[in-house]
Design an enzyme around this catalytic site. Sequence first.
Site, PDB file in Angstrom:
ATOM      1  N   ARG A 247       6.158   6.956   5.802  1.00 48.55           N
ATOM      2  CA  ARG A 247       5.492   5.679   6.066  1.00 48.55           C
ATOM      3  C   ARG A 247       5.795   5.186   7.478  1.00 48.55           C
ATOM      4  O   ARG A 247       5.065   4.380   8.043  1.00 48.55           O
ATOM      5  CB  ARG A 247       5.975   4.592   5.088  1.00 48.55           C
ATOM      6  CG  ARG A 247       5.571   4.812   3.651  1.00 48.55           C
ATOM      7  CD  ARG A 247       5.884   3.549   2.851  1.00 48.55           C
ATOM      8  NE  ARG A 247       5.914   3.779   1.417  1.00 48.55           N
ATOM      9  CZ  ARG A 247       4.843   3.715   0.618  1.00 48.55           C
ATOM     10  NH1 ARG A 247       3.661   3.462   1.112  1.00 48.55           N
ATOM     11  NH2 ARG A 247       4.971   3.916  -0.667  1.00 48.55           N
TER      12      ARG A 247
ATOM     13  N   PHE B 256      -6.078  13.727   2.253  1.00 48.54           N
ATOM     14  CA  PHE B 256      -4.835  12.995   2.039  1.00 48.54           C
ATOM     15  C   PHE B 256      -4.210  12.643   3.384  1.00 48.54           C
ATOM     16  O   PHE B 256      -3.934  13.511   4.210  1.00 48.54           O
ATOM     17  CB  PHE B 256      -3.857  13.802   1.180  1.00 48.54           C
ATOM     18  CG  PHE B 256      -2.744  12.933   0.683  1.00 48.54           C
ATOM     19  CD1 PHE B 256      -2.944  12.078  -0.395  1.00 48.54           C
ATOM     20  CD2 PHE B 256      -1.516  12.934   1.319  1.00 48.54           C
ATOM     21  CE1 PHE B 256      -1.925  11.239  -0.837  1.00 48.54           C
ATOM     22  CE2 PHE B 256      -0.492  12.096   0.882  1.00 48.54           C
ATOM     23  CZ  PHE B 256      -0.700  11.252  -0.199  1.00 48.54           C
TER      24      PHE B 256
ATOM     25  N   GLU C 263      -5.726  -4.210   2.736  1.00 51.15           N
ATOM     26  CA  GLU C 263      -5.411  -2.885   2.199  1.00 51.15           C
ATOM     27  C   GLU C 263      -5.226  -1.914   3.356  1.00 51.15           C
ATOM     28  O   GLU C 263      -5.902  -2.032   4.379  1.00 51.15           O
ATOM     29  CB  GLU C 263      -6.580  -2.378   1.337  1.00 51.15           C
ATOM     30  CG  GLU C 263      -6.572  -2.874  -0.087  1.00 51.15           C
ATOM     31  CD  GLU C 263      -5.716  -2.003  -0.996  1.00 51.15           C
ATOM     32  OE1 GLU C 263      -4.878  -1.223  -0.487  1.00 51.15           O
ATOM     33  OE2 GLU C 263      -5.883  -2.107  -2.217  1.00 51.15           O
TER      34      GLU C 263
ATOM     35  N   GLY D 134       1.754   0.131   1.153  1.00 56.45           N
ATOM     36  CA  GLY D 134       1.062   0.768   2.275  1.00 56.45           C
ATOM     37  C   GLY D 134       0.658  -0.122   3.430  1.00 56.45           C
ATOM     38  O   GLY D 134       0.630   0.319   4.573  1.00 56.45           O
TER      39      GLY D 134
ATOM     40  N   ASP E 193      -9.308   3.768  -2.194  1.00 55.38           N
ATOM     41  CA  ASP E 193      -9.642   5.065  -2.783  1.00 55.38           C
ATOM     42  C   ASP E 193     -10.618   4.784  -3.927  1.00 55.38           C
ATOM     43  O   ASP E 193     -11.795   4.516  -3.685  1.00 55.38           O
ATOM     44  CB  ASP E 193      -8.316   5.684  -3.251  1.00 55.38           C
ATOM     45  CG  ASP E 193      -8.427   7.145  -3.591  1.00 55.38           C
ATOM     46  OD1 ASP E 193      -8.904   7.436  -4.697  1.00 55.38           O
ATOM     47  OD2 ASP E 193      -8.041   7.993  -2.770  1.00 55.38           O
TER      48      ASP E 193
HETATM   49  P1  IMP Z   1      -7.094   2.940  -5.559  1.00 52.78           P
HETATM   50  O1  IMP Z   1      -6.790   1.864  -6.562  1.00 52.78           O
HETATM   51  O2  IMP Z   1      -7.456   4.249  -6.213  1.00 52.78           O
HETATM   52  O3  IMP Z   1      -8.124   2.513  -4.536  1.00 52.78           O
HETATM   53  O4  IMP Z   1      -5.707   3.259  -4.857  1.00 52.78           O
HETATM   54  C1  IMP Z   1      -5.492   3.114  -3.491  1.00 52.78           C
HETATM   55  C2  IMP Z   1      -4.040   3.396  -3.239  1.00 52.78           C
HETATM   56  O5  IMP Z   1      -3.766   4.796  -3.363  1.00 52.78           O
HETATM   57  C3  IMP Z   1      -3.662   3.042  -1.797  1.00 52.78           C
HETATM   58  O6  IMP Z   1      -3.253   1.698  -1.676  1.00 52.78           O
HETATM   59  C4  IMP Z   1      -2.568   4.040  -1.511  1.00 52.78           C
HETATM   60  O7  IMP Z   1      -1.331   3.546  -1.971  1.00 52.78           O
HETATM   61  C5  IMP Z   1      -2.923   5.250  -2.340  1.00 52.78           C
HETATM   62  N1  IMP Z   1      -3.647   6.240  -1.516  1.00 52.78           N
HETATM   63  C6  IMP Z   1      -4.964   6.514  -1.570  1.00 52.78           C
HETATM   64  N2  IMP Z   1      -5.290   7.483  -0.706  1.00 52.78           N
HETATM   65  C7  IMP Z   1      -4.143   7.821  -0.051  1.00 52.78           C
HETATM   66  C8  IMP Z   1      -3.841   8.776   0.990  1.00 52.78           C
HETATM   67  O8  IMP Z   1      -4.692   9.504   1.520  1.00 52.78           O
HETATM   68  N3  IMP Z   1      -2.549   8.826   1.392  1.00 52.78           N
HETATM   69  C9  IMP Z   1      -1.576   8.049   0.842  1.00 52.78           C
HETATM   70  N4  IMP Z   1      -1.817   7.136  -0.131  1.00 52.78           N
HETATM   71  C10 IMP Z   1      -3.092   7.033  -0.581  1.00 52.78           C
HETATM   72 MG    MG Z   2       1.592   6.321  -2.433  1.00 54.78          MG
END
Ligand code: IMP
Ligand code: MG
Length: 177
Positions: A165, A152, A99, A44, A103
């Site tokens: 992307r 999202f 990052e 990302g 999330d």
């Molecule tokens: P975490 O370990 O749960 O914080 O995961 C975060 C990862 O989830 C990010 O690096 C993204 O790859 C993916 N992600 C979280 N929210 C979104 C979103 O709204 N759109 C697309 N990818 C997301």
């Molecule tokens: Mg993804």
Amino acid sequence: MLDHRSFTQYLSRTDIDALIQDIAGRINKDYEGKTVVLVGVLKGSFLFVADLIRHLTVDARVDFVKMSSLGKTKESPGTVVFQKDVSTDFRGKHVLIVEQIIDSGRALKFLYERLKATQAESVEVVTLLDKTDKRMVDTPVKYVGRKTKDQFLVGYGLDLEENSRNLGEIYYLKYPN
Ligand code: IMP
Ligand code: MG
């Protein structure tokens, strides 16, 4: 292909540029005379890293990591592992984890601990977007572009099942009804 009818623009290219310039300005001030290593979290963050690094006036290097959650189910977050680890000698350098969006923060926590265990002078986190309401695991985040609701988002590196992307702006999904 992207179906524009189901997307609403959240951040324009101008908005994104302003957020990046603000973050870069703070980094340039905070790390003056030092060497930073941006550690981009794939996939990302690739566009954000590319844009951010061009606004840095401090000595800047770049590395990337890719993580995945093994055994992730609806009930369990699984175990975070590296698909690609860092390959930088961090001695005497200041790490900035980059990052695109945070999330739950689980993967970030794993990476933060990994980098803290190196001989880096310091480890801090930069994120363009922060879904603070979704946080399950806490890691200090020094630079946040924009706090965002649990919605999202796609574009500017963020994918919808690996698509979109490449969009230059960030969109949120408009839910039906
Ligand atoms: P975490 O370990 O749960 O914080 O995961 C975060 C990862 O989830 C990010 O690096 C993204 O790859 C993916 N992600 C979280 N929210 C979104 C979103 O709204 N759109 C697309 N990818 C997301
Ligand atoms: Mg993804």
